[in-house]
Design a protein around this motif. Sequence first.
Motif, PDB file in Angstrom:
ATOM      1  N   ARG A  55       0.790  -0.912  -0.104  1.00  0.00           N
ATOM      2  CA  ARG A  55      -0.209  -0.260   0.061  1.00  0.00           C
ATOM      3  C   ARG A  55       0.943   1.431  -0.114  1.00  0.00           C
ATOM      4  NH1 ARG A  55      -2.908   2.863   5.137  1.00  0.00           N
ATOM      5  NH2 ARG A  55      -3.905   4.380   4.125  1.00  0.00           N
ATOM      6  N   GLY A  56       0.607   2.366  -0.244  1.00  0.00           N
ATOM      7  CA  GLY A  56       1.387   3.455  -1.044  1.00  0.00           C
ATOM      8  C   GLY A  56       2.137   3.993  -1.116  1.00  0.00           C
ATOM      9  N   CYS A  57       2.601   5.066  -1.838  1.00  0.00           N
ATOM     10  CA  CYS A  57       3.519   4.834  -2.374  1.00  0.00           C
ATOM     11  C   CYS A  57       4.652   4.532  -2.185  1.00  0.00           C
ATOM     12  CB  CYS A  57       4.182   7.051  -2.356  1.00  0.00           C
ATOM     13  SG  CYS A  57       3.917   7.628  -1.286  1.00  0.00           S
ATOM     14  N   ASN A  58       5.163   3.567  -1.340  1.00  0.00           N
ATOM     15  CA  ASN A  58       6.209   3.382  -1.071  1.00  0.00           C
ATOM     16  C   ASN A  58       6.734   2.216  -0.825  1.00  0.00           C
ATOM     17  OD1 ASN A  58       8.975   3.446  -0.449  1.00  0.00           O
ATOM     18  ND2 ASN A  58       8.929   6.156   0.620  1.00  0.00           N
ATOM     19  N   GLY A  59       5.925   1.207  -1.322  1.00  0.00           N
ATOM     20  CA  GLY A  59       5.522   0.301  -1.416  1.00  0.00           C
ATOM     21  C   GLY A  59       4.714  -0.586   0.279  1.00  0.00           C
ATOM     22  N   LEU A  60       4.874  -0.898   1.017  1.00  0.00           N
ATOM     23  CA  LEU A  60       4.815  -1.424   2.102  1.00  0.00           C
ATOM     24  C   LEU A  60       3.673  -0.179   2.901  1.00  0.00           C
ATOM     25  CD1 LEU A  60       7.374  -3.915   2.646  1.00  0.00           C
ATOM     26  CD2 LEU A  60       5.236  -4.546   1.457  1.00  0.00           C
ATOM     27  N   THR A  61       2.950  -1.010   4.490  1.00  0.00           N
ATOM     28  CA  THR A  61       2.299  -0.451   5.336  1.00  0.00           C
ATOM     29  C   THR A  61       1.907  -1.810   6.392  1.00  0.00           C
ATOM     30  OG1 THR A  61       1.191   1.407   6.126  1.00  0.00           O
ATOM     31  CG2 THR A  61       0.062  -0.652   4.508  1.00  0.00           C
ATOM     32  N   TYR A  62       2.198  -1.177   7.891  1.00  0.00           N
ATOM     33  CA  TYR A  62       1.603  -2.423   8.699  1.00  0.00           C
ATOM     34  C   TYR A  62       0.694  -1.032   8.662  1.00  0.00           C
ATOM     35  CZ  TYR A  62       6.918  -2.684   9.777  1.00  0.00           C
ATOM     36  OH  TYR A  62       7.941  -3.078   9.629  1.00  0.00           O
ATOM     37  N   THR A  63      -0.191  -3.211   9.442  1.00  0.00           N
ATOM     38  CA  THR A  63      -1.100  -3.460   9.486  1.00  0.00           C
ATOM     39  C   THR A  63      -1.827  -3.756  11.121  1.00  0.00           C
ATOM     40  OG1 THR A  63      -1.760  -5.796   9.362  1.00  0.00           O
ATOM     41  CG2 THR A  63      -2.419  -3.528   6.958  1.00  0.00           C
ATOM     42  N   LEU A  64      -2.322  -3.007  12.445  1.00  0.00           N
ATOM     43  CA  LEU A  64      -2.580  -3.840  13.276  1.00  0.00           C
ATOM     44  C   LEU A  64      -4.265  -3.821  13.743  1.00  0.00           C
ATOM     45  CD1 LEU A  64      -0.859  -0.509  15.404  1.00  0.00           C
ATOM     46  CD2 LEU A  64      -0.622  -2.962  15.579  1.00  0.00           C
ATOM     47  N   ASP A  65      -4.279  -4.983  13.775  1.00  0.00           N
ATOM     48  CA  ASP A  65      -5.364  -5.790  14.182  1.00  0.00           C
ATOM     49  C   ASP A  65      -6.254  -6.267  15.543  1.00  0.00           C
ATOM     50  OD1 ASP A  65      -7.277  -5.011  11.741  1.00  0.00           O
ATOM     51  OD2 ASP A  65      -5.766  -6.676  10.479  1.00  0.00           O
ATOM     52  N   TYR A  66      -6.854  -6.391  16.283  1.00  0.00           N
ATOM     53  CA  TYR A  66      -7.100  -7.492  17.411  1.00  0.00           C
ATOM     54  C   TYR A  66      -7.214  -9.092  17.149  1.00  0.00           C
ATOM     55  CZ  TYR A  66      -9.631  -3.313  20.409  1.00  0.00           C
ATOM     56  OH  TYR A  66      -9.346  -1.770  20.712  1.00  0.00           O
ATOM     57  N   THR A  67      -6.836  -9.758  18.188  1.00  0.00           N
ATOM     58  CA  THR A  67      -6.548 -11.204  17.435  1.00  0.00           C
ATOM     59  C   THR A  67      -7.116 -12.106  18.416  1.00  0.00           C
ATOM     60  OG1 THR A  67      -5.384 -12.755  16.189  1.00  0.00           O
ATOM     61  CG2 THR A  67      -4.549 -11.776  17.968  1.00  0.00           C
ATOM     62  N   LYS A  68      -7.913 -12.659  18.014  1.00  0.00           N
ATOM     63  CA  LYS A  68      -9.047 -13.848  18.507  1.00  0.00           C
ATOM     64  C   LYS A  68      -8.286 -15.294  19.472  1.00  0.00           C
ATOM     65  CE  LYS A  68     -12.902 -12.530  18.401  1.00  0.00           C
ATOM     66  NZ  LYS A  68     -15.138 -12.976  18.371  1.00  0.00           N
ATOM     67  N   GLU A  69      -6.863 -15.502  18.138  1.00  0.00           N
ATOM     68  CA  GLU A  69      -6.327 -16.981  18.047  1.00  0.00           C
ATOM     69  C   GLU A  69      -4.370 -15.981  17.360  1.00  0.00           C
ATOM     70  OE1 GLU A  69      -7.896 -18.753  14.441  1.00  0.00           O
ATOM     71  OE2 GLU A  69      -8.771 -19.326  16.556  1.00  0.00           O
ATOM     72  N   ARG A  70      -3.903 -17.297  17.815  1.00  0.00           N
ATOM     73  CA  ARG A  70      -2.300 -16.975  17.074  1.00  0.00           C
ATOM     74  C   ARG A  70      -2.808 -17.801  16.222  1.00  0.00           C
ATOM     75  NH1 ARG A  70       3.560 -18.634  20.102  1.00  0.00           N
ATOM     76  NH2 ARG A  70       4.690 -18.298  18.033  1.00  0.00           N
ATOM     77  N   ASP A  71      -2.065 -17.722  15.150  1.00  0.00           N
ATOM     78  CA  ASP A  71      -1.764 -18.771  14.406  1.00  0.00           C
ATOM     79  C   ASP A  71      -0.274 -19.386  14.561  1.00  0.00           C
ATOM     80  OD1 ASP A  71      -4.458 -17.578  12.637  1.00  0.00           O
ATOM     81  OD2 ASP A  71      -3.548 -16.599  11.368  1.00  0.00           O
TER      82      ASP A  71
END
Length: 129
Positions: A55-71
């Motif tokens: 995403r964005g003009c430079n390539g990558l962006t971080y996302t933050l979400d809640y999680t109910k379990e560990r993959d």
Amino acid sequence: MSASLVRATVRAVNKRKILSTRAALTLTPAAVNKIRVLLQEEPEYIGLKVGVRTRGCNGLTYTLDYTKERDKSDEEVLQDGVRVFIEKKAQLTLLGTEMDFVQTKLSSEFVFNNPNIKGTCGCGESFNI
């Protein structure tokens, strides 16, 4: 996965040396406190999950979400009683990174101080490695 939790900014760290640790990601006390507050407000979740997407003009962006379990492929960072999970795709981009929470009069956001970043966009929301 739900919509992004909060806004996050990326900073390339050139002048300051971040010491390597065993954890892929270290949390500042401000980040720990904010995560603790967020999780107390949402008791059905066990932690936050950090991901990366194109995403964005430079390539990558971080996302933050809640999680109910560990993959299975997630790396878990447990610090001062809070849990942050790192998606497999984001693990190499986060090595040696410090996650902070910064609050000003106009904004509040998580900031990733990442020594691996080669460049960021003008707004600080996307980066490249």
